[in-house]
Design an enzyme around this catalytic site. Structure first.
Site, PDB file in Angstrom:
ATOM      1  N   ARG A 302       0.815  -1.222   0.000  1.00  0.00           N
ATOM      2  CA  ARG A 302       0.000   0.000   0.000  1.00  0.00           C
ATOM      3  C   ARG A 302       0.846   1.269   0.000  1.00  0.00           C
ATOM      4  O   ARG A 302       0.403   2.320  -0.420  1.00  0.00           O
ATOM      5  CB  ARG A 302      -0.937  -0.014   1.218  1.00  0.00           C
ATOM      6  CG  ARG A 302      -1.924   1.138   1.296  1.00  0.00           C
ATOM      7  CD  ARG A 302      -2.869   1.139   0.127  1.00  0.00           C
ATOM      8  NE  ARG A 302      -3.795   2.260   0.213  1.00  0.00           N
ATOM      9  CZ  ARG A 302      -3.517   3.509  -0.153  1.00  0.00           C
ATOM     10  NH1 ARG A 302      -2.321   3.800  -0.624  1.00  0.00           N
ATOM     11  NH2 ARG A 302      -4.412   4.471  -0.033  1.00  0.00           N
ATOM     12  N   LYS A 303       2.051   1.153   0.537  1.00  0.00           N
ATOM     13  CA  LYS A 303       2.965   2.297   0.644  1.00  0.00           C
ATOM     14  C   LYS A 303       2.274   3.513   1.271  1.00  0.00           C
ATOM     15  O   LYS A 303       2.227   4.612   0.720  1.00  0.00           O
ATOM     16  CB  LYS A 303       3.552   2.679  -0.727  1.00  0.00           C
ATOM     17  CG  LYS A 303       4.447   1.603  -1.342  1.00  0.00           C
ATOM     18  CD  LYS A 303       5.098   2.108  -2.633  1.00  0.00           C
ATOM     19  CE  LYS A 303       6.047   1.073  -3.211  1.00  0.00           C
ATOM     20  NZ  LYS A 303       5.343  -0.092  -3.788  1.00  0.00           N
TER      21      LYS A 303
END
Length: 473
Positions: A302-303
């Protein structure tokens, strides 16, 4: 008060028996020095040995460590007496492995995951302590503290701290010479000469205590604080695969079909859930069933990179409810510590993990060495949350209980039109120090993903075995 009195008594006795000498000497680190500390003579003075043991015991008695280990060979007699006094198990480190029998470097009874306190006489650069730490950690023993009789104040404390070892000492050189001046054992002129020497002469930085990449995954599992890291190490060792597949597909059916074929060959599956066009709750149920049956973990790439409150909502709520099904997620450190605080408070008691992005594989990325260093330092505050780092270099971090996840792997070195740089399994595992290598298009776009997954799995595992064998040539 008794402690301070006995400390002064010890300083005077060490001077009297010539354990502390003033003149022109050379240390083990190759430094010239006007003062030399030779603890080897104390074995002939039981009263001095008894006094040292008493003082060291005050530093050890509240420790929760399982074992004591004296740095060979000078500290061994002291460690032995301290072991008896503290009623703690003692381990012995050999300077050279035996050429017969078990050929062990560490003697004694111990289990991986237990902790050990280091005992040493004098520290200049800290190299001798780190040599002992290295051999203990290779056996899966945790080491974070060293108790020293004398700190020469020439960089050893800092070198040990840089390698995750806190140093506690009975004396610093400064307070030792102050005691000797107070009792008229040396002149103030000599004391000033020593202080000036300490101010201007530092020992060279020591080498790393241990190369985490040389330790087996089984032993590193025992050193992991984060439960996801521990589980992942165990899966890797059991399945003999350090391959992570990046399933960058937009259809749930295609993702599940792919994982059915390659799941037995991977330890970790990396998803980008926000590119899936038909995401639904049934997909979550099915991928979790696959992960359990085929024994892999799920990393949602997802960062996260927002303020803590927003990230907490993104993690727990919305369409994807990532916190309910992903074993671990990727996170940018750019927003600061708040992002880790938020995730740490959002796991609801379930074991979850975070891979912090310390470096990236894309050409022209803006991450600097200072940014990477700050990221690693931030992670150290959250040992129960951090699974490891997404990074490109083995020197990025030292903790063997954390995992290096390295993306951008193909069988041949190449790149694409969007700036992605690919490296071979040999480059990534042997040179860059990756623990888990991420492969995407090299498997996903292959005519036979299962066949290609086996090729990557075997290539990566062969490199890992070569790495821990020490036969890198």
């Amino acid at each position: 008060m008794e402690y301070e009195i006995k400390l002064e008594e010890l300083a005077i006795k060490l001077f009297t028996i010539d354990a502390v000498k003033f003149g022109d000497f050379m240390t083990k680190s190759g430094l010239k020095t006007p003062v030399y500390f030779d603890l080897r003579v104390i074995v002939s003075y039981p009263d001095v040995m008894e006094l040292i043991t008493f003082l060291l015991y005050n530093s050890v008695r509240d420790s929760k460590c399982n074992h004591l280990c004296g740095v060979p060979y000078t500290a061994l007699p002291v460690a032995t007496l301290l072991s008896v006094q503290a009623k703690r198990s003692m381990l012995m480190r050999r300077k050279e492995a035996k050429g017969y029998g078990t050929k062990k470097m560490i003697e004694g009874h111990y289990k991986a995951g237990e902790s050990c306190l280091i005992i040493e006489d004098v520290v200049t650069s800290g190299s001798s302590v780190l040599e002992t730490v290295k051999d203990l950690v290779k056996e899966g023993i945790k080491v974070d503290t060293a108790i020293i009789i004398l700190d020469r104040e020439q960089g050893g404390r800092q070198n040990l701290a840089a390698n995750g070892v806190e140093m506690k000492s009975l004396f610093t050189m400064t307070n030792l010479i102050e005691i000797l001046v107070k009792h008229n054992k040396i002149t103030q002129e000599m004391a000033n000469e020593v202080k000036e020497y300490l101010r201007t002469t530092k020992a060279p930085s020591s080498t790393e205590a241990v190369d985490r990449a040389s330790i087996s995954f089984e032993k590193r599992a025992e050193l992991a604080t984060n439960q996801v890291a521990k589980q992942l190490f165990e899966i890797i060792a059991l399945k003999k695969t350090n391959l992570c597949i990046s399933v960058d597909l937009t259809s749930t059916a295609k993702i599940l079909d792919l994982l059915e074929k390659v799941g037995e060959h991977v330890c970790l599956v990396k998803t980008h859930v926000d590119i899936i066009e038909d995401f639904n709750s049934d997909f979550v149920i099915q991928i979790k069933q696959l992960s359990k049956r085929l024994n892999f973990l799920i990393l949602e790439d997802r960062k996260y990179a927002d303020i803590g409150n927003t990230v907490s909502l993104q993690y727990l709520n919305g369409l994807y409810k990532i916190g309910e099904w992903a074993d671990c997620v990727t996170v940018h450190s750019l927003p600061g510590e708040g992002i880790l605080k938020a995730l740490n408070g959002s796991t609801n008691g379930v074991s979850r993990g975070v891979f912090l992005l310390a470096e990236m594989s894309s050409e022209g990325n803006l991450i600097t060495p200072d940014y990477t260093k700050a990221t690693v330092e931030m992670a150290a505050k959250y040992p129960d949350l951090i699974t490891g780092f997404v990074c490109q270099n083995k020197d990025t971090f030292k903790d063997p209980g954390l995992i290096q996840l390295t993306p951008g792997v193909q069988l041949e070195t190449s790149g694409d039109s969007l700036g992605q740089i690919y490296n071979t399994p040999e480059k990534v595992i042997l040179d860059k120090g990756a623990d888990i290598a991420v492969v995407g298009r090299g498997i996903v776009a292959a005519k036979s993903p299962e066949t290609q997954a086996v090729v990557y799995k075997n290539a990566l595992w062969k490199c890992y075995q070569k790495r821990i064998s020490g036969k890198m040539e």
